[in-house]
Design a protein around this motif. Sequence first.
Motif, PDB file in Angstrom:
ATOM      1  N   MET A   1      -8.061  -9.822   4.837  1.00 58.18           N
ATOM      2  CA  MET A   1      -7.316  -8.984   5.789  1.00 58.18           C
ATOM      3  C   MET A   1      -5.829  -9.337   5.792  1.00 58.18           C
ATOM      4  SD  MET A   1      -9.977  -8.175   8.855  1.00 58.18           S
ATOM      5  CE  MET A   1     -10.930  -9.668   9.036  1.00 58.18           C
ATOM      6  N   GLU A   2      -5.530 -10.620   5.614  1.00 51.05           N
ATOM      7  CA  GLU A   2      -4.112 -11.004   5.546  1.00 51.05           C
ATOM      8  C   GLU A   2      -3.469 -10.451   4.274  1.00 51.05           C
ATOM      9  OE1 GLU A   2      -4.171 -15.224   6.318  1.00 51.05           O
ATOM     10  OE2 GLU A   2      -4.793 -14.819   8.384  1.00 51.05           O
ATOM     11  N   ARG A   3      -4.244 -10.462   3.174  1.00 48.64           N
ATOM     12  CA  ARG A   3      -3.727  -9.905   1.913  1.00 48.64           C
ATOM     13  C   ARG A   3      -3.393  -8.425   2.082  1.00 48.64           C
ATOM     14  NH1 ARG A   3      -7.939 -11.123  -0.965  1.00 48.64           N
ATOM     15  NH2 ARG A   3      -7.280 -13.273  -1.115  1.00 48.64           N
ATOM     16  N   LEU A   4      -4.174  -7.736   2.926  1.00 45.84           N
ATOM     17  CA  LEU A   4      -3.913  -6.307   3.156  1.00 45.84           C
ATOM     18  C   LEU A   4      -2.787  -6.083   4.162  1.00 45.84           C
ATOM     19  CD1 LEU A   4      -7.479  -4.697   3.219  1.00 45.84           C
ATOM     20  CD2 LEU A   4      -5.955  -5.133   1.294  1.00 45.84           C
TER      21      LEU A   4
ATOM     22  N   ALA B   1      -5.836  -6.545  12.986  1.00 41.35           N
ATOM     23  CA  ALA B   1      -5.559  -5.120  13.181  1.00 41.35           C
ATOM     24  C   ALA B   1      -4.363  -4.683  12.352  1.00 41.35           C
ATOM     25  CB  ALA B   1      -5.286  -4.824  14.657  1.00 41.35           C
ATOM     26  N   MET B   2      -4.324  -3.378  12.112  1.00 43.26           N
ATOM     27  CA  MET B   2      -3.154  -2.750  11.494  1.00 43.26           C
ATOM     28  C   MET B   2      -2.904  -1.439  12.228  1.00 43.26           C
ATOM     29  SD  MET B   2      -2.464  -1.530   7.554  1.00 43.26           S
ATOM     30  CE  MET B   2      -2.015  -3.091   6.828  1.00 43.26           C
ATOM     31  N   LEU B   3      -1.625  -1.132  12.470  1.00 45.92           N
ATOM     32  CA  LEU B   3      -1.244   0.133  13.090  1.00 45.92           C
ATOM     33  C   LEU B   3      -0.826   1.132  12.012  1.00 45.92           C
ATOM     34  CD1 LEU B   3       0.996  -1.263  15.978  1.00 45.92           C
ATOM     35  CD2 LEU B   3      -1.377  -0.451  16.158  1.00 45.92           C
ATOM     36  N   ALA B   4      -0.847   2.408  12.363  1.00 47.30           N
ATOM     37  CA  ALA B   4      -0.485   3.446  11.389  1.00 47.30           C
ATOM     38  C   ALA B   4       0.922   3.217  10.837  1.00 47.30           C
ATOM     39  CB  ALA B   4      -0.585   4.820  12.046  1.00 47.30           C
ATOM     40  N   ARG B   5       1.865   2.788  11.693  1.00 42.80           N
ATOM     41  CA  ARG B   5       3.237   2.606  11.193  1.00 42.80           C
ATOM     42  C   ARG B   5       3.327   1.392  10.262  1.00 42.80           C
ATOM     43  NH1 ARG B   5       3.589   1.679  16.747  1.00 42.80           N
ATOM     44  NH2 ARG B   5       4.059  -0.455  17.397  1.00 42.80           N
ATOM     45  N   GLU B   6       2.455   0.412  10.486  1.00 41.04           N
ATOM     46  CA  GLU B   6       2.413  -0.738   9.582  1.00 41.04           C
ATOM     47  C   GLU B   6       1.835  -0.321   8.228  1.00 41.04           C
ATOM     48  OE1 GLU B   6       1.922  -4.273  12.898  1.00 41.04           O
ATOM     49  OE2 GLU B   6       0.131  -3.177  12.281  1.00 41.04           O
ATOM     50  N   TRP B   7       0.815   0.544   8.276  1.00 39.23           N
ATOM     51  CA  TRP B   7       0.270   1.086   7.027  1.00 39.23           C
ATOM     52  C   TRP B   7       1.356   1.829   6.257  1.00 39.23           C
ATOM     53  CZ3 TRP B   7      -3.461   1.050   3.541  1.00 39.23           C
ATOM     54  CH2 TRP B   7      -3.567   2.138   2.672  1.00 39.23           C
ATOM     55  N   GLN B   8       2.111   2.654   6.973  1.00 40.46           N
ATOM     56  CA  GLN B   8       3.167   3.454   6.330  1.00 40.46           C
ATOM     57  C   GLN B   8       4.179   2.574   5.604  1.00 40.46           C
ATOM     58  OE1 GLN B   8       3.434   6.456   5.505  1.00 40.46           O
ATOM     59  NE2 GLN B   8       1.552   7.025   6.590  1.00 40.46           N
ATOM     60  N   ASN B   9       4.400   1.379   6.142  1.00 45.94           N
ATOM     61  CA  ASN B   9       5.359   0.454   5.530  1.00 45.94           C
ATOM     62  C   ASN B   9       4.714  -0.481   4.513  1.00 45.94           C
ATOM     63  OD1 ASN B   9       7.618   1.379   6.901  1.00 45.94           O
ATOM     64  ND2 ASN B   9       7.149   0.158   8.704  1.00 45.94           N
ATOM     65  N   SER B  10       3.414  -0.317   4.279  1.00 43.75           N
ATOM     66  CA  SER B  10       2.715  -1.213   3.355  1.00 43.75           C
ATOM     67  C   SER B  10       2.841  -0.668   1.929  1.00 43.75           C
ATOM     68  CB  SER B  10       1.235  -1.307   3.739  1.00 43.75           C
ATOM     69  OG  SER B  10       0.532  -0.159   3.272  1.00 43.75           O
ATOM     70  N   PRO B  11       2.585  -1.524   0.938  1.00 36.70           N
ATOM     71  CA  PRO B  11       2.682  -1.060  -0.452  1.00 36.70           C
ATOM     72  C   PRO B  11       1.586  -0.065  -0.826  1.00 36.70           C
ATOM     73  CG  PRO B  11       2.364  -3.480  -0.324  1.00 36.70           C
ATOM     74  CD  PRO B  11       2.260  -2.954   1.058  1.00 36.70           C
ATOM     75  N   TRP B  12       0.562   0.081   0.041  1.00 34.06           N
ATOM     76  CA  TRP B  12      -0.590   0.915  -0.342  1.00 34.06           C
ATOM     77  C   TRP B  12      -0.484   2.350   0.171  1.00 34.06           C
ATOM     78  CZ3 TRP B  12      -1.237  -4.082   1.665  1.00 34.06           C
ATOM     79  CH2 TRP B  12      -1.581  -5.026   0.683  1.00 34.06           C
ATOM     80  N   ALA B  13       0.448   2.608   1.097  1.00 31.88           N
ATOM     81  CA  ALA B  13       0.522   3.952   1.679  1.00 31.88           C
ATOM     82  C   ALA B  13       0.838   4.982   0.586  1.00 31.88           C
ATOM     83  CB  ALA B  13       1.601   3.971   2.751  1.00 31.88           C
ATOM     84  N   SER B  14       0.194   6.144   0.685  1.00 31.94           N
ATOM     85  CA  SER B  14       0.404   7.193  -0.329  1.00 31.94           C
ATOM     86  C   SER B  14       1.722   7.911  -0.070  1.00 31.94           C
ATOM     87  CB  SER B  14      -0.719   8.219  -0.263  1.00 31.94           C
ATOM     88  OG  SER B  14      -1.958   7.577  -0.362  1.00 31.94           O
TER      89      SER B  14
END
Length: 187
Positions: free
Chosen positions: A146-149, A174-187
């Motif tokens: 989870m930390e890797r993600l 946990a992860m929030l949508a805005r954190e996902w958006q800033n992650s390397p995996w967001a489309s």
Amino acid sequence: MIDTVEPIKTERLLLRPFTDGDEDDMFAFESLPEVARYLYNEPRTREGNATELAVRMRQTGLGKEGDTVVLAIELAGTVIGYTLLSWLSEQHEQGEFGYVLHPDHHGRGYASEASVEMLRLGFEQLGLHRIVGRCDARNAGSPRLMERLGMRQEAHFVEAEIFKGEWGEELHYAMLAREWQNSPWAS
Ligand SMILES: CC(C)(COP(=O)(O)OP(=O)(O)OC[C@H]1O[C@@H](n2cnc3c(N)ncnc32)[C@H](O)[C@@H]1OP(=O)(O)O)[C@@H](O)C(=O)NCCC(=O)NCCS
């Protein structure tokens, strides 16, 4: 809502619904004590495995709050584990993900590669605001994943439940949508 989740192809894996033909592959990891060690179920018998497979074969969509989608993780034609996403709350836009992999395939990033697709599904298709992951504090590989993600540890519950006959410790990430958006995996 997503009536039926379509199969997902990643760099090395195919994530797709379970089928009748997966019984032996699934039993190969569901029967192992080391796989069940930090899960709520015990190692599965042949019969228990078949019953669980029938349940998973119906867990193919996220039509309403409370639904869980379970996708088999297939590597070169063999099912080596599964990953899941539960829709916890429609009003609060919350979900939870999970992952299980056959020990023969640990340490190669397959669980991360598969489970990041559950985050993508939750944030980008279902429109969730927050996705959580929970694990036993002693289950070292799970917090690492989870930390890797890029998930944040939000809680460490100490002796808050009796787990398999002894006091357990649970970590919540946990992860929030805005954190996902800033992650390397967001489309
Ligand atoms: C939790 C679990 C899925 C973690 O499996 P895993 O293979 O360690 O997880 P990952 O897919 O993230 O792989 C990461 C490891 O592969 C390595 N790796 C190799 N190639 C990699 C790649 N291309 N990408 C990412 N990691 C890679 C990483 O360095 C890491 O090694 P490390 O653990 O020594 O740091 C596994 O232990 C498991 O299934 N346990 C039993 C069921 C269970 O407890 N599930 C969780 C319930 S909360």
